[in-house]
Design an enzyme around this catalytic site. Structure first.
Site, PDB file in Angstrom:
ATOM      1  CB  ALA A  55      18.863 -11.701 -54.353  1.00  0.00           C
TER       2      ALA A  55
ATOM      3  CE1 TYR B 166       8.855 -25.496 -58.990  1.00  0.00           C
ATOM      4  CE2 TYR B 166       6.729 -26.067 -58.332  1.00  0.00           C
ATOM      5  CZ  TYR B 166       8.004 -25.217 -58.131  1.00  0.00           C
ATOM      6  OH  TYR B 166       7.968 -24.403 -57.065  1.00  0.00           O
TER       7      TYR B 166
ATOM      8  CG  ASP C 172      24.029 -21.414 -63.503  1.00  0.00           C
ATOM      9  OD1 ASP C 172      23.026 -21.958 -62.733  1.00  0.00           O
ATOM     10  OD2 ASP C 172      23.599 -21.514 -64.673  1.00  0.00           O
TER      11      ASP C 172
ATOM     12  CD  GLU D  81      10.696 -11.601 -63.243  1.00  0.00           C
ATOM     13  OE1 GLU D  81      12.009 -12.295 -63.612  1.00  0.00           O
ATOM     14  OE2 GLU D  81      11.132 -10.385 -62.887  1.00  0.00           O
ATOM     15  CG  PHE D  82       6.824 -20.094 -60.493  1.00  0.00           C
ATOM     16  CD1 PHE D  82       7.853 -20.614 -59.992  1.00  0.00           C
ATOM     17  CD2 PHE D  82       5.660 -20.584 -60.813  1.00  0.00           C
ATOM     18  CE1 PHE D  82       7.941 -21.890 -59.664  1.00  0.00           C
ATOM     19  CE2 PHE D  82       5.627 -21.969 -60.856  1.00  0.00           C
ATOM     20  CZ  PHE D  82       6.557 -22.781 -60.460  1.00  0.00           C
TER      21      PHE D  82
HETATM   22  P1  NDP Z   1      10.969 -15.757 -59.873  1.00  0.00           P
HETATM   23  O1  NDP Z   1      11.030 -16.571 -61.267  1.00  0.00           O
HETATM   24  O2  NDP Z   1      10.437 -14.634 -59.786  1.00  0.00           O
HETATM   25  O3  NDP Z   1      12.539 -15.798 -59.358  1.00  0.00           O
HETATM   26  C1  NDP Z   1      13.384 -17.043 -59.430  1.00  0.00           C
HETATM   27  C2  NDP Z   1      14.631 -16.510 -58.910  1.00  0.00           C
HETATM   28  O4  NDP Z   1      15.475 -17.624 -59.051  1.00  0.00           O
HETATM   29  C3  NDP Z   1      15.328 -15.491 -59.993  1.00  0.00           C
HETATM   30  O5  NDP Z   1      16.006 -14.473 -58.964  1.00  0.00           O
HETATM   31  C4  NDP Z   1      16.570 -16.007 -60.603  1.00  0.00           C
HETATM   32  O6  NDP Z   1      17.499 -15.314 -60.756  1.00  0.00           O
HETATM   33  C5  NDP Z   1      16.674 -17.234 -59.829  1.00  0.00           C
HETATM   34  N1  NDP Z   1      17.380 -18.492 -60.265  1.00  0.00           N
HETATM   35  C6  NDP Z   1      16.798 -19.389 -61.157  1.00  0.00           C
HETATM   36  N2  NDP Z   1      17.651 -20.186 -61.823  1.00  0.00           N
HETATM   37  C7  NDP Z   1      18.808 -19.858 -61.119  1.00  0.00           C
HETATM   38  C8  NDP Z   1      20.086 -20.572 -61.402  1.00  0.00           C
HETATM   39  N3  NDP Z   1      20.576 -21.334 -62.071  1.00  0.00           N
HETATM   40  N4  NDP Z   1      21.048 -20.014 -60.480  1.00  0.00           N
HETATM   41  C9  NDP Z   1      21.115 -18.984 -59.789  1.00  0.00           C
HETATM   42  N5  NDP Z   1      19.768 -18.116 -59.411  1.00  0.00           N
HETATM   43  C10 NDP Z   1      18.677 -18.860 -60.467  1.00  0.00           C
HETATM   44  O7  NDP Z   1      10.296 -17.001 -59.213  1.00  0.00           O
HETATM   45  P2  NDP Z   1       9.827 -16.943 -57.446  1.00  0.00           P
HETATM   46  O8  NDP Z   1      10.346 -15.930 -56.804  1.00  0.00           O
HETATM   47  O9  NDP Z   1       8.572 -17.173 -57.494  1.00  0.00           O
HETATM   48  O10 NDP Z   1      10.827 -18.376 -57.179  1.00  0.00           O
HETATM   49  C11 NDP Z   1      11.472 -18.432 -55.851  1.00  0.00           C
HETATM   50  C12 NDP Z   1      11.269 -19.702 -55.242  1.00  0.00           C
HETATM   51  O11 NDP Z   1       9.912 -20.014 -54.765  1.00  0.00           O
HETATM   52  C13 NDP Z   1      11.819 -20.809 -56.271  1.00  0.00           C
HETATM   53  O12 NDP Z   1      12.313 -21.888 -55.649  1.00  0.00           O
HETATM   54  C14 NDP Z   1      10.046 -21.258 -56.471  1.00  0.00           C
HETATM   55  O13 NDP Z   1      10.179 -22.771 -56.933  1.00  0.00           O
HETATM   56  C15 NDP Z   1       9.486 -21.213 -55.337  1.00  0.00           C
HETATM   57  N6  NDP Z   1       8.043 -20.974 -55.074  1.00  0.00           N
HETATM   58  C16 NDP Z   1       7.233 -20.212 -56.074  1.00  0.00           C
HETATM   59  C17 NDP Z   1       5.972 -20.069 -55.980  1.00  0.00           C
HETATM   60  C18 NDP Z   1       5.148 -19.189 -56.793  1.00  0.00           C
HETATM   61  O14 NDP Z   1       4.053 -19.450 -57.028  1.00  0.00           O
HETATM   62  N7  NDP Z   1       5.647 -18.247 -57.481  1.00  0.00           N
HETATM   63  C19 NDP Z   1       5.405 -20.755 -55.033  1.00  0.00           C
HETATM   64  C20 NDP Z   1       6.076 -21.685 -54.291  1.00  0.00           C
HETATM   65  C21 NDP Z   1       7.512 -21.894 -54.444  1.00  0.00           C
HETATM   66  P3  NDP Z   1      18.350 -15.132 -62.423  1.00  0.00           P
HETATM   67  O15 NDP Z   1      17.413 -15.700 -63.371  1.00  0.00           O
HETATM   68  O16 NDP Z   1      18.851 -13.858 -62.356  1.00  0.00           O
HETATM   69  O17 NDP Z   1      19.474 -16.385 -62.031  1.00  0.00           O
HETATM   70  C1  8X3 Z   2       4.909 -22.860 -57.259  1.00  0.00           C
HETATM   71  C2  8X3 Z   2       3.393 -22.882 -57.103  1.00  0.00           C
HETATM   72  O1  8X3 Z   2       1.396 -24.102 -57.212  1.00  0.00           O
HETATM   73  O2  8X3 Z   2       2.691 -23.874 -59.126  1.00  0.00           O
HETATM   74  O3  8X3 Z   2       5.562 -23.729 -56.276  1.00  0.00           O
HETATM   75  O4  8X3 Z   2       3.239 -25.381 -57.690  1.00  0.00           O
HETATM   76  S1  8X3 Z   2       2.542 -24.170 -57.563  1.00  0.00           S
END
Ligand code: NDP
Ligand code: 8X3
Length: 252
Positions: A14, A153, A60, A189-190
């Site tokens: 979150a 991934y 974590d 931030e992905f």
């Molecule tokens: P962000 O990097 O913006 O956010 C990722 C979140 O995951 C952060 O809040 C981070 O919190 C948390 N996180 C990562 N590792 C851990 C851990 N070990 N324990 C607890 N929390 C963790 O990415 P997104 O919001 O884009 O990603 C969220 C989800 O959406 C992921 O599952 C991603 O695979 C998926 N997704 C994303 C897409 C995209 O294009 N962005 C598309 C499709 C799916 P912290 O570092 O504070 O622990």
């Molecule tokens: C994250 C989006 O397109 O990099 O799941 O797979 S993509």
């Protein structure tokens, strides 16, 4: 329609992106929020702007003992989790498989697959015992199509797809619902994480078209959560309008 007012929602990850957007959208519906992530300072900032009750959990999800302890230690008033959003996850690296970094592979597998399992294993029994609950997993288009450099991934997101289906099968004789939201390109931030902090490279991923925002994905999550009790949305795939598949995005 199921009212989300006063429902208890636990969101992993979150502190950023989609998870943070889900927190804001559920808060707008009056839900009580358990916000989990490692960066607790960010959770505090988020909680400060919300007008609903929140409980912050520094966690974590790769640490199975910590996950179990976090759920065991929840105050009684927070144990009745109505909705679990399994969102925390990451991509790490974009190399060909034979040139990839095994540390990054382990980080993705430990978080996206094993972490999601640990959290689900800790929370779903509480839902089953109570006779209600909803698990909403954040998968990806990467769980439906493999693209070059996506290898591990994509494998983790295919695993999330399999686990979503497995959960739904195993919970079919209970009132607990299981859904997945599988987005394409969302500007969060992905990509910065995937490219190890290279902001310039991350920026180019979202150039030349309008990507999704975390809010777009959160809208779908909240809509799914608000369906009537007898309606279980199995899967929602969301693309930006300029994206047609994992590998085809129209850029100006
Ligand atoms: P962000 O990097 O913006 O956010 C990722 C979140 O995951 C952060 O809040 C981070 O919190 C948390 N996180 C990562 N590792 C851990 C851990 N070990 N324990 C607890 N929390 C963790 O990415 P997104 O919001 O884009 O990603 C969220 C989800 O959406 C992921 O599952 C991603 O695979 C998926 N997704 C994303 C897409 C995209 O294009 N962005 C598309 C499709 C799916 P912290 O570092 O504070 O622990
Ligand atoms: C994250 C989006 O397109 O990099 O799941 O797979 S993509």
């Amino acid at each position: 329609m199921t009212s989300l007012n006063e429902k208890t929602v636990l969101i992993t990850g979150a502190s950023a992106g989609i998870g943070q957007a889900c927190a804001r959208k559920f808060a707008a519906e009056g839900a009580r929020l358990i916000l989990a992530a490692r960066r607790v300072e960010r959770l505090k900032e988020l909680a400060a702007e919300l007008t609903v009750e929140t409980l912050l959990v520094e966690l974590d999800i790769r640490d199975r003992k910590a996950v179990n302890k976090a759920i065991d230690d929840l105050p009684i008033a927070w144990k009745t989790i109505d909705i679990l959003v399994n969102n925390a996850g990451l991509g790490r690296g974009f190399d060909k498989l034979h040139e990839g970094d095994p540390d990054g592979w382990e980080e993705m597998i430990d978080t996206n697959v094993k972490g999601l399992l640990y959290v689900s294993r800790a929370i779903i029994p509480l839902m089953v015992a109570r006779g209600s609950g909803h698990v909403i997993n954040i998968g990806s288009i990467a769980g439906h199509e493999v693209y070059p450099g996506g290898n591990v991934y994509c494998a983790t997101k295919y695993a999330v797809d399999a686990l979503t289906k497995g959960m739904r099968l195993d919970l079919v004789d209970t009132p607990v619902k299981v859904s997945t939201v599988d987005p394409g390109l969302v500007e969060t931030e992905f990509s910065q994480v995937r490219f190890n902090g290279d902001k310039e490279r991350a920026r180019t991923v979202y150039e030349g078209y309008q990507p999704l925002t975390g809010d777009d994905v959160a809208d779908a999550v909240v809509w799914i959560a608000g369906r009537p009790e007898h309606v279980q949305i199995a899967e929602v795939i969301i693309f930006p309008t300029a994206q047609a598949s994992a590998m085809v995005t129209h850029k100006e």
